[in-house]
Structures are given as C-alpha cells and as structure tokens.
Motif scaffolding. Structure first.
Motif, PDB file in Angstrom:
ATOM      1  N   ALA A 113       0.837  -1.203   0.000  1.00 60.53           N
ATOM      2  CA  ALA A 113       0.000   0.000   0.000  1.00 60.53           C
ATOM      3  C   ALA A 113       0.874   1.255   0.000  1.00 60.53           C
ATOM      4  N   ALA A 114       1.934   1.234   0.828  1.00 64.62           N
ATOM      5  CA  ALA A 114       2.812   2.416   0.923  1.00 64.62           C
ATOM      6  C   ALA A 114       3.444   2.712  -0.427  1.00 64.62           C
ATOM      7  N   ASP A 115       3.913   1.668  -1.124  1.00 65.15           N
ATOM      8  CA  ASP A 115       4.569   1.885  -2.408  1.00 65.15           C
ATOM      9  C   ASP A 115       3.582   2.350  -3.474  1.00 65.15           C
ATOM     10  N   ALA A 116       2.353   1.855  -3.384  1.00 67.95           N
ATOM     11  CA  ALA A 116       1.344   2.248  -4.373  1.00 67.95           C
ATOM     12  C   ALA A 116       1.010   3.734  -4.287  1.00 67.95           C
ATOM     13  N   ILE A 117       1.055   4.291  -3.106  1.00 70.07           N
ATOM     14  CA  ILE A 117       0.619   5.690  -2.961  1.00 70.07           C
ATOM     15  C   ILE A 117       1.776   6.677  -2.790  1.00 70.07           C
ATOM     16  N   ARG A 118       3.004   6.140  -2.924  1.00 73.20           N
ATOM     17  CA  ARG A 118       4.157   7.010  -2.680  1.00 73.20           C
ATOM     18  C   ARG A 118       4.169   8.218  -3.613  1.00 73.20           C
ATOM     19  N   ASP A 119       3.905   7.968  -4.893  1.00 70.05           N
ATOM     20  CA  ASP A 119       3.957   9.066  -5.865  1.00 70.05           C
ATOM     21  C   ASP A 119       2.769  10.015  -5.729  1.00 70.05           C
ATOM     22  N   ARG A 120       1.786   9.619  -4.950  1.00 66.10           N
ATOM     23  CA  ARG A 120       0.619  10.492  -4.760  1.00 66.10           C
ATOM     24  C   ARG A 120       0.800  11.410  -3.553  1.00 66.10           C
ATOM     25  N   GLY A 121       1.949  11.289  -2.901  1.00 65.05           N
ATOM     26  CA  GLY A 121       2.202  12.147  -1.737  1.00 65.05           C
ATOM     27  C   GLY A 121       1.362  11.803  -0.521  1.00 65.05           C
ATOM     28  N   VAL A 122       0.989  10.517  -0.429  1.00 68.41           N
ATOM     29  CA  VAL A 122       0.167  10.096   0.706  1.00 68.41           C
ATOM     30  C   VAL A 122       1.055   9.363   1.713  1.00 68.41           C
ATOM     31  N   VAL A 123       0.777   9.610   2.990  1.00 73.68           N
ATOM     32  CA  VAL A 123       1.571   9.015   4.058  1.00 73.68           C
ATOM     33  C   VAL A 123       0.727   8.007   4.832  1.00 73.68           C
ATOM     34  N   LEU A 124       1.332   6.856   5.126  1.00 79.00           N
ATOM     35  CA  LEU A 124       0.660   5.859   5.966  1.00 79.00           C
ATOM     36  C   LEU A 124       1.136   6.023   7.407  1.00 79.00           C
ATOM     37  N   LEU A 125       0.219   5.872   8.340  1.00 81.34           N
ATOM     38  CA  LEU A 125       0.611   5.802   9.744  1.00 81.34           C
ATOM     39  C   LEU A 125       0.318   4.392  10.229  1.00 81.34           C
ATOM     40  N   ASN A 126       1.381   3.636  10.454  1.00 85.63           N
ATOM     41  CA  ASN A 126       1.244   2.236  10.827  1.00 85.63           C
ATOM     42  C   ASN A 126       0.803   2.122  12.282  1.00 85.63           C
ATOM     43  N   ALA A 127      -0.419   1.671  12.486  1.00 83.93           N
ATOM     44  CA  ALA A 127      -0.975   1.642  13.836  1.00 83.93           C
ATOM     45  C   ALA A 127      -0.998   0.242  14.426  1.00 83.93           C
ATOM     46  N   ALA A 128      -0.524  -0.771  13.703  1.00 84.80           N
ATOM     47  CA  ALA A 128      -0.682  -2.122  14.240  1.00 84.80           C
ATOM     48  C   ALA A 128       0.510  -3.044  14.030  1.00 84.80           C
ATOM     49  N   ALA A 129       1.241  -2.889  12.924  1.00 87.76           N
ATOM     50  CA  ALA A 129       2.294  -3.873  12.623  1.00 87.76           C
ATOM     51  C   ALA A 129       3.536  -3.604  13.473  1.00 87.76           C
ATOM     52  N   THR A 130       3.999  -4.637  14.199  1.00 89.16           N
ATOM     53  CA  THR A 130       5.137  -4.473  15.102  1.00 89.16           C
ATOM     54  C   THR A 130       6.457  -4.917  14.469  1.00 89.16           C
ATOM     55  N   ASP A 131       6.419  -5.338  13.212  1.00 90.25           N
ATOM     56  CA  ASP A 131       7.623  -5.889  12.571  1.00 90.25           C
ATOM     57  C   ASP A 131       8.766  -4.891  12.535  1.00 90.25           C
ATOM     58  N   VAL A 143       6.050   6.148   5.450  1.00 84.72           N
ATOM     59  CA  VAL A 143       5.372   5.378   6.496  1.00 84.72           C
ATOM     60  C   VAL A 143       5.877   5.824   7.868  1.00 84.72           C
ATOM     61  N   ILE A 144       4.961   6.293   8.697  1.00 84.64           N
ATOM     62  CA  ILE A 144       5.274   6.663  10.080  1.00 84.64           C
ATOM     63  C   ILE A 144       4.750   5.549  10.974  1.00 84.64           C
ATOM     64  N   HIS A 145       5.564   5.128  11.944  1.00 85.77           N
ATOM     65  CA  HIS A 145       5.181   3.976  12.762  1.00 85.77           C
ATOM     66  C   HIS A 145       4.751   4.413  14.153  1.00 85.77           C
ATOM     67  N   VAL A 146       3.498   4.222  14.443  1.00 88.54           N
ATOM     68  CA  VAL A 146       2.975   4.577  15.756  1.00 88.54           C
ATOM     69  C   VAL A 146       3.009   3.351  16.670  1.00 88.54           C
ATOM     70  N   ALA A 147       2.765   2.176  16.088  1.00 93.37           N
ATOM     71  CA  ALA A 147       2.854   0.943  16.871  1.00 93.37           C
ATOM     72  C   ALA A 147       4.304   0.736  17.288  1.00 93.37           C
ATOM     73  N   PRO A 148       4.541   0.213  18.488  1.00 95.77           N
ATOM     74  CA  PRO A 148       5.920  -0.110  18.871  1.00 95.77           C
ATOM     75  C   PRO A 148       6.399  -1.330  18.110  1.00 95.77           C
ATOM     76  N   THR A 149       7.717  -1.543  18.072  1.00100.37           N
ATOM     77  CA  THR A 149       8.259  -2.736  17.405  1.00100.37           C
ATOM     78  C   THR A 149       8.364  -3.890  18.401  1.00100.37           C
ATOM     79  N   ARG A 150       8.553  -5.079  17.854  1.00 94.82           N
ATOM     80  CA  ARG A 150       8.798  -6.229  18.737  1.00 94.82           C
ATOM     81  C   ARG A 150      10.030  -5.986  19.601  1.00 94.82           C
ATOM     82  N   SER A 151      11.048  -5.359  19.014  1.00101.58           N
ATOM     83  CA  SER A 151      12.271  -5.149  19.799  1.00101.58           C
ATOM     84  C   SER A 151      12.033  -4.142  20.922  1.00101.58           C
TER      85      SER A 151
END
Lengths: 394, 323
Positions: A113-131, A143-151
């Motif tokens: 999803a992030a790569d698909a919208i990169r050229d459109r100037g859209v930003v994703l805020l990752n609220a769930a993936a901890t990878d 992509v801005i990460h709001v969810a913490p990481t596993r580490s």
C-alpha cells in the motif's frame, strides 16, 4: 454619526469574513485488515471495531480543538474483505484527496500500500504492525510507525526482568513466523541487558479447536509436562503471537515460576488498566463513546490521528506537506498519557514511547526502567537505536 | 503604588499584633483521600481530614469560612468548614472536577471538569449550578484576571488557553500553547498570564490584551533529561518580581525573574512537585511533593528550602490562609 457608520461597516466586514472562512477540512483515511484475531481467552477477544474505535475518538478530540481553530477532521474508513488488495484501497483513498491513512495492516500489505501511494504524496501511519523490518531494511519515507516494534516490546520487558533480578529465562517459542520474530527480539534483549536464556523450547501448533468443553483438564496435564526438566530458571518467557499456548502457561508450569512475554506479564503500548498521567480521562472518554475498554491498537490509532491534529493546530493549516514537515521536524511531540511527550525517531520515523507492562488486571510497571541511560533519550533504550539502524529513508 | 503599599501595611498593622505566622495550610492528598492541615507556626500537621475520593484542587473561600476541595472520583466539590475542620457540604460540580477558581467577591465558582470538556459555574451562596461553558478537551488550569473580566481555562489535550468573558460566558480568544497545559496564573497587575505546559516542558507568557504568547520560558537542569522537566504549578510574588514554577518529576522548583523571564535558580524539593501557595505574609512558599508524601517550605527572601513537613499519601494541592 460618521464614527457610528464606520463602526457598523467594520462590524459587517468582520461578520462576513468570519462567515466566509470555510473550515479547513482534514480527511484521514483508515484502512483495516480483514478478519479479527482469535484469542484463547474469551475476555480478550478483540471487538469488531478494535483500533478504529480509537481513531474515531481522536477525530472527536481533534474536532473539539478544531472548532476553536476553524479546522474540521473526518475519518474515511475502509474495511478490507478477505483477499482484497490493500494497495487498491489505499489508491482509492488517495483519489478522494486523502493525505494521511491510518493503517491497520499486516507487514506485506502495508508495504504494498505504501509503495502504491508514494507518488501520490500520501503518508501511511502504521498503527498495528510491530515488525522491526518495516523500520529497518524495509523502511519507507512515507510510512510513520505509531505501533511499537517487537524489539521495543522485548526490551521493555527485559529491562524490568533484569531490574527484578530475574535474569535466567526459559524461553518457549511458537511455531509461527511471527513467534520466531518475537523470539529474535527477546534473544536480542537478553543479550543487551544481561539476561541469560537457559533453554529454548518450541511449542508446535498442531491445529485444533481453541475452545472445547473438556479443555481445561487436558491442558492441566499438558503444560506441566511440557515445561518439566528445565534447567534452573527465574521466569518463563513465551513468544506466541498467535495465541496457541502462552495463555495456558501461568499457574501450570512444572516449576512454580512466573510467566512473561505473550502471557502473564505482557509488554504493550496501552492497557485498559493504565490510569497514570491523566490516562483515566481518555479511558473514560473511550468507554463513554464505545461501551468497552480501550486496547493497545485503539490507543495506537488514537495517537496516529492525534498526531495529525496536533500538527494541524501548530501549523494552523490542513496542507499535507506542512503537516508532514511539522510531524517529522524537531519540535514535534504528542501527549499520549505516558508521562512524557512522544516524538519521532528521525532515522526511521518510529514513534518513541514508554511501554507498559501489564498482567491483565493491573499495570505492573512502565519501561524504560530507572537506571537504563541514554545519551539522547531514555526512550531510545527501547528498540533499535540510530547507530544500529539498517534504514535508509529516501 | 506607594500609597497602596502604605495602605496595605497599615491594614496589616491594624489587623492585629503580629504573631505574623498564625497561618494554616490545607493540603489535598490525592491517594490518601485526606486533607492534611498544617500549622505554619510549628510546621506540623495538626489534623488529617477524611474527604472524598481523589482530592486535588483545593482553595479557601474568599470569606475564609470554608476550604473547597475537588474530589474528582466522587464527581463533586466538598466544603470543609474551617471552624470544625470537617466536611460540611458538597457542591454540584460537573463530572471529575480537578481545579477551580472563585471570582473576587467569592460568589461564583468556576470549575474545570476534565471528563466533560466543560467549565461549570456554581453559585457559591445558593450552592447550585448556574451554567456551563464548552471548552477544549480535558480542561484543567483556571485563572481569573485581576480586573475580574476574564476567566482563563487551559485544556490539556487541545493545548490551549481559552479566554472566557465572565459577563457573557463566551469564549473571546484561544491561545495555543505547548503540550498539556496544566496551570494558569496572572501577574497581580494583570500585565501577563503565565501558562505551564507539562509535556511541552515550557511556560508560555501571554499578553492578555493581545492574546499572543510573548515569551516561552524553557528550563535546563544539568544531568536531567528534557522529558523529566514537566512544569505544573506556578506562583508569582504579589509584587510581580519573582515567579516560582514547580517542575514535576525534575524534583525542583524554578525561580524566575518575572520581569526578564530568566531562570535564576533551581531549588531542590521533594519528588514530583505539583502545586504551591504563599503564606499570606509572602514570607514562605509551600510546595507539595507528590511522590515523597511531603511539603517543602521555601523561604522566599532567602530562596532556600528550610523545612519539610510529612503529610498524607500523594499530596497534590495546597491553600493557605490566616488561622
């Protein structure tokens, strides 16, 4: 008389200018994965609106502030169906002139999803993936990460266990790929903070029903046997993100030992029992709006939407570039009932945050623990730090 | 100014022979559900009063007959009779009251209701609720301009100081400040409004006439991280010369030249310092230390901490008056 007239004209001008200024509209997208995680414990079964309920509350909060600034926020929710392409849905949101999308997506779908919208100037805020890889080798500038990481989660737990002098860990790892990633983070944390994993065991997921009428008596025989003949250890640390076995471990280990990780003492960004630092206020607001308790994903979504609201009130604009520049800038921080402001790690756009350690009823502690020092921010003792990062933002 | 000073001095002199320290302090203990009463002559707790759940904001009424204490988890404000030192009545505040302020005459009480995004107005004489003003998310800090015309409310998640006209009850201006504004205080001459931002780590100095932030005071303490510096309570001396700002988990009170806005000094107090109050003679400033369960006494002239008084569990607010 003339003065009166002038005054009147001025008044009319004032009134019309106030009427003419349409509120600044900020549309925020919300992309939800299909399906709901199944848990072993009935009381922990996520609600149908897990996550998005937090975003909705943040929209209300943003709008309460927005009414003083002539700003208005809306949430455009998209709930994916099984097998539906997240990148198409993200593009569709971009077509509706959405600049920010809160993403509750698994890692691969999020990247697509992030790569698909990169050229459109859209930003994703990752609220769930901890990878961790999403912030490291697979990091993206949009992509801005709001969810913490596993580490971050593993480090938060490790700091507490080490502070408690429970330094010998028996680790039990599930057989799913996510469990292995969590186990990697736990191993890394043990090495960083001076704990020792005395033995590792794998709990194979052989399938089977999660709930059966005679379940308890079987589990009661299984779990002690599974954990017997372990080398001397202080605490059992379980990595079981798919909830196959970990919740069965407390009170059933062969040796009387506490359990942590995916059951027992769990590191998480939020817990319904958290009441410090004014948290009671948001817990109350959330319960009032949604008639249930607030989960970690709810809080992560709330924080994501609030970050945009916070930026909008500071730059006094809805312009997506201005908002993004502020969020990425050095002066940004968002208050999220964690006792200190949360800011972004500039090198991989991960939100710094304290991590709660909760036992299901109470918050036992909050990491970073006292004494774990850092030259920049103590919050950076949690997770992958700048000198170790593999992320190159373009 | 001199005339007023002189008049004040005479009034003081007329008020009686000066065993000047016959003051009494009431401290709300957030976790203990009690109020500790301190005799400032002996610096000891003379009584512990049982109150409702989670007492925080605490103030003497203007006539000195009552001490009002917001008991947030009971959704009310209790009135402690200062003669009997017992809870005598309750006021119909909105849900979860935290801080409040009275008008000069002591007739109207303005209460910040954290849970409801409102400021509630209470008629103190009739003890009834007479109105509400809708404000931002999580209202907290409250102040009234010295001329009585403006009520200030800060909202913690909206990050604003709302200026409310006390006659019309309409919001006339909103001033954006840093994260989590918790407390507001006017200089006695009305020239400046100070607002502390707990998470932002700053104090905004606002021009109340122009509604703009004219200065942001920041704090730097060697050896302490920025995140640990969380400004909360503010007290400014009546002459407007020195301001004191409690810095929360930094365990210090900042001493600020109120004219130049320069931080002069940091006074080490107890842990997680919250709020403060002067003795009426201006000689001492008492500050509550939430985590160490005590109150530090600062000698205002010497700018030194001279005493610590043990109180109840998690002391939060404090109010002082003549005995």
């Amino acid at each position: 008389m003339i003065r009166l007239l002038v005054g009147l004209v001025a008044l009319i001008a004032l009134a019309t200018s106030a009427l003419a200024a349409d509120p600044v509209e900020v549309g925020i997208g919300y992309l939800r994965r299909a399906g709901i995680k199944q848990t072993l414990s009935l009381v922990e079964q996520p609600a149908e609106n897990d996550g998005v309920a937090g975003a909705r509350l943040a929209i209300e909060d943003n709008n309460t502030t927005g009414k003083f600034l002539n700003q208005h926020f809306t949430l455009q929710e998209v709930h994916l169906k099984q097998g539906e392409d997240a990148s198409k849905a993200a593009l569709a949101l971009a077509d509706r002139n959405i600049g920010f999308i809160i993403a509750d997506l698994p890692a691969d779908a999020l990247l697509k999803a992030a790569d698909a919208i990169r050229d459109r100037g859209v930003v994703l805020l990752n609220a769930a993936a901890t990878d961790d890889r999403l912030r490291e080798e697979d990091c993206r500038a949009n992509v801005i990460h709001v969810a913490p990481t596993r580490s971050m989660l593993a480090d938060a737990l490790a700091q507490y266990l080490v502070w408690k002098q429970w330094k010998r860990w028996l680790m039990v790892v599930g057989s799913h790929p996510e469990d292995k990633l969590y186990a990697d983070a736990i191993r890394r944390a043990a090495a960083r903070f001076g704990a020792k994993i005395v033995q590792e065991r794998v709990f194979e997921d052989t399938g089977g029903a999660r709930r059966t009428d005679s379940g308890v008596s079987l589990i009661q025989r299984q779990m002690p046997v599974f954990t017997q003949q372990a080398p001397a250890y202080d605490v059992l640390v379980a990595a079981d993100e798919n909830e196959v076995f970990a919740p069965y471990l407390p009170f059933r280990t062969w040796d009387p030992r506490p359990v942590a990780g995916s059951a027992g003492l769990e590191p998480k960004s939020w817990d319904a029992a958290h009441d410090q630092w004014g948290a009671v206020q948001i817990q109350n607001r959330f319960v009032k709006l949604n008639s249930r308790h607030m989960t970690a994903v709810d809080m992560q979504a709330w924080t994501a939407v609030r970050m945009i609201g916070e930026a909008a009130s500071h730059v006094n604009s809805g312009d997506r570039k201005a908002l993004l520049d502020f969020i990425k800038g050095p002066d940004f921080s968002v208050a999220a009932f964690k006792g200190q402001g949360l800011s972004l790690r500039s090198w991989n756009l991960q939100l710094r945050q304290p991590i709660l350690l909760a036992d299901g009823r109470m918050v036992v502690s909050v990491s970073p623990q006292q004494g774990f020092l850092h030259q920049v921010s103590e919050l950076d003792t949690l997770g992958v730090d700048r000198p170790e990062t593999k992320c190159k933002l373009h | 100014m001199w005339v007023r000073c002189l008049a004040f001095a005479i009034a003081l002199w007329l008020a009686g022979p000066l065993p000047a320290r016959a003051f009494i302090a009431y401290v709300s203990n957030e976790k203990g559900n009690t109020v500790s009463v301190i005799d400032t002559d002996k610096w000891t707790v003379t009584k512990t009063i049982k109150v409702g759940q989670r007492p925080r904001g605490i103030e003497f009424t203007v006539d000195g007959k009552f001490v009002l204490v917001a008991v947030g988890d009971d959704d009310t404000i209790q009135m402690i009779d200062t003669a009997t030192q017992e809870v005598a009545d309750t006021l119909p505040s909105g849900p979860d009251p935290e801080l409040f302020i009275q008008d000069k005459a002591g007739k109207i009480l303005y209460v910040a209701n954290e849970n409801d995004n409102t400021v509630t107005l209470i008629d103190l004489e009739k003890r009834t609720r007479i109105g509400d003003v809708q404000v931002g998310v999580e209202p907290e800090g409250m102040a009234i301009s010295p001329d009585g015309k403006l009520l200030i409310n800060t909202s913690e998640t909206t990050n604003m100081a709302h200026f409310i006209d006390t006659q019309t009850h309409q919001i006339v201006a909103n001033v954006l400040v840093d994260s989590r504004p918790r407390f507001a205080e006017f200089k006695r001459d009305g020239s400046e409004l100070w607002v502390s931002s707990e998470i932002g780590g700053t104090v905004s100095v606002i021009d109340p006439a122009k509604h703009v932030v004219t200065k942001k005071i920041t704090f730097e303490i060697p050896g302490l991280r920025k995140e640990a510096i969380q400004p909360v309570g503010i007290s400014i001396t009546p002459d407007g010369k020195i301001a004191f700002v409690a810095l929360g988990p930094a365990n210090r009170v900042a001493v600020i030249d109120a004219a130049t806005h320069q931080v002069e000094k940091y006074l080490l107090v107890g842990q997680r310092v919250w709020h403060m109050a002067f003795t009426p003679d201006g000689k001492y400033l008492l500050v509550t230390n939430g985590l160490s369960n005590d109150v530090s006494v600062i000698d205002v002239a010497a700018l030194k901490v001279i005493k610590t008084v043990q109180v109840g569990e998690l002391p939060w607010g404090i109010t002082i008056a003549k005995q």
